[in-house]
Write an enzyme that holds these catalytic residues in place. Sequence first.
Site, PDB file in Angstrom:
ATOM      1  N   CYS A 187       0.840  -1.202   0.000  1.00 43.69           N
ATOM      2  CA  CYS A 187       0.000   0.000   0.000  1.00 43.69           C
ATOM      3  C   CYS A 187       0.876   1.255   0.000  1.00 43.69           C
ATOM      4  O   CYS A 187       1.538   1.556  -0.989  1.00 43.69           O
ATOM      5  CB  CYS A 187      -0.978  -0.027   1.167  1.00 43.69           C
ATOM      6  SG  CYS A 187      -2.380   1.112   0.958  1.00 43.69           S
ATOM      7  N   HIS A 212      -3.517  -5.296   1.331  1.00 47.71           N
ATOM      8  CA  HIS A 212      -3.209  -5.629   2.715  1.00 47.71           C
ATOM      9  C   HIS A 212      -3.529  -7.103   2.942  1.00 47.71           C
ATOM     10  O   HIS A 212      -4.419  -7.661   2.312  1.00 47.71           O
ATOM     11  CB  HIS A 212      -4.040  -4.772   3.669  1.00 47.71           C
ATOM     12  CG  HIS A 212      -3.691  -3.319   3.634  1.00 47.71           C
ATOM     13  ND1 HIS A 212      -2.547  -2.814   4.212  1.00 47.71           N
ATOM     14  CD2 HIS A 212      -4.346  -2.260   3.093  1.00 47.71           C
ATOM     15  CE1 HIS A 212      -2.511  -1.496   4.026  1.00 47.71           C
ATOM     16  NE2 HIS A 212      -3.582  -1.141   3.354  1.00 47.71           N
TER      17      HIS A 212
END
Length: 491
Positions: free
Chosen positions: A325, A424
Amino acid sequence: MVQGTTSDAGKTTLVAGLARLLARGGCRVAPFKPQNMALNSAVTADGGEIGRAQALQALAAGVTPHTDFNPVLLKPATDIGAQVIIHGQVVSTLSAKDYHQYKPTAMAAVMQSWARLTAAYDCVLIEGAGSPAEINLRDRDIANMGFAEAADCPVILVADIDRGGVFAHLVGTLELLSPSEQARVKGFIINRFRGDISLLQSGLDWLEARTGRPVIGTLPYLHGLFLDAEDALGDARIDKGEIALRVVAPAFPRISNHTDLDALRLHPQVDFCWVGPGQPIPPADLIVLPGSKSVRADREWMVGQGWDAAIQRHLRYGGKVVGICGGFQMLGKEMRDPQGVEGAPGSSTGLGIFDMETTLEAVKQLRNVSGRLCFGGEAAMTGYEIHMGVSRGAALARPAVRFDDGRSDGAISDDNQVLGSYAHGLFDAPEALAALLAWAGGQAAQPMDVAARRQADLDRLADCLAEHLDLDRLAACFGPAHENAIRAYVA
């Protein structure tokens, strides 16, 4: 409602354990945290965002995470301001002073969720935040006694004896509450006790006589318990076997969703460590750049801590790098924030490893994902996306993941040393973990299933509560209207 005398007293753990205990008895139970402040979050089935702890508690209860479980989530962007998320969606970024004025609006959202949950479930277990005795935060409180008063619910106080001063914590907290708030406190639970319980008994007797309230139980220190952290970095010592891989990661000031690295931290053959400010960066086989709530600010912190030179040296010696991310965004050439989404408008240079640029946009992308890695036999992966950045560039033509919905994600460098993804939970699925460890040089690492470990530890926690809590006293805390039903569920 479970309230604590301090942060990290055990509120999250206690609610999770009670949820599992009640669910095993057939109770339809839901977790609820009116207001959470955390940078660890999860994506819900209804397309919103809640605190990671409430997703864990939902798992313990055997229910699907929903935005009503955490109607107000605050994600700190600076020391005095936070992104405000209501019912799973970003509504604004406010300073602490402005949020105080916004609290009546937030409270209305809290009570809407509360009404829906109490109509749908047999029992709702509520988690407070921090301490209810923070005098400066009592005005317009929606996280602790302010909510308990509005919802008219009983309260259990939990305190951590491992920190010391447990009796002062419990008595002092009770004394600082108003008379009506004191009347809501039905009992105490003492958490993380080590040693001979008989040596504590005189103190427990004194506490009950002094306050007129029962000690519902004293819980032992559960070594090696793995539950997703609400916010703090996991630092418990974990015994390791023969090391197959050395992994390091920077502990960004605004690190988010650091639970992505739990699979590495817990793996018995992975030597994992966080590297904080001012600490030397040790040699490693793999460097992981985690997520960040303030990517440009954390990128500047990286530069100041010497990570750029360390990463370049690491790559020259054949090491591998993974960015997740915000960490993935840092691997590109530039990060732009023209609207000031995460701070002052502007742009920052990245590490320049990927031919890619990222622009932060106003709409947050929230989705649960599944798919396959684009290497290592295309191992299956699952995870979730929470980001406001949109990345573009030639590097994305060689993706790291292909999602089941047809989208590709992330990038792999031409020399196969660097990998990045917006997903994630990239390390969580057993197949994906094995493939990523092998890619990084840990071919000898044994398989590990983080999800199975989490479920086993929730059962271990529930077993502990069943053994060490006085279940009759616990049931009585729910009040006459519910006492018999609760007693039946935990019998």
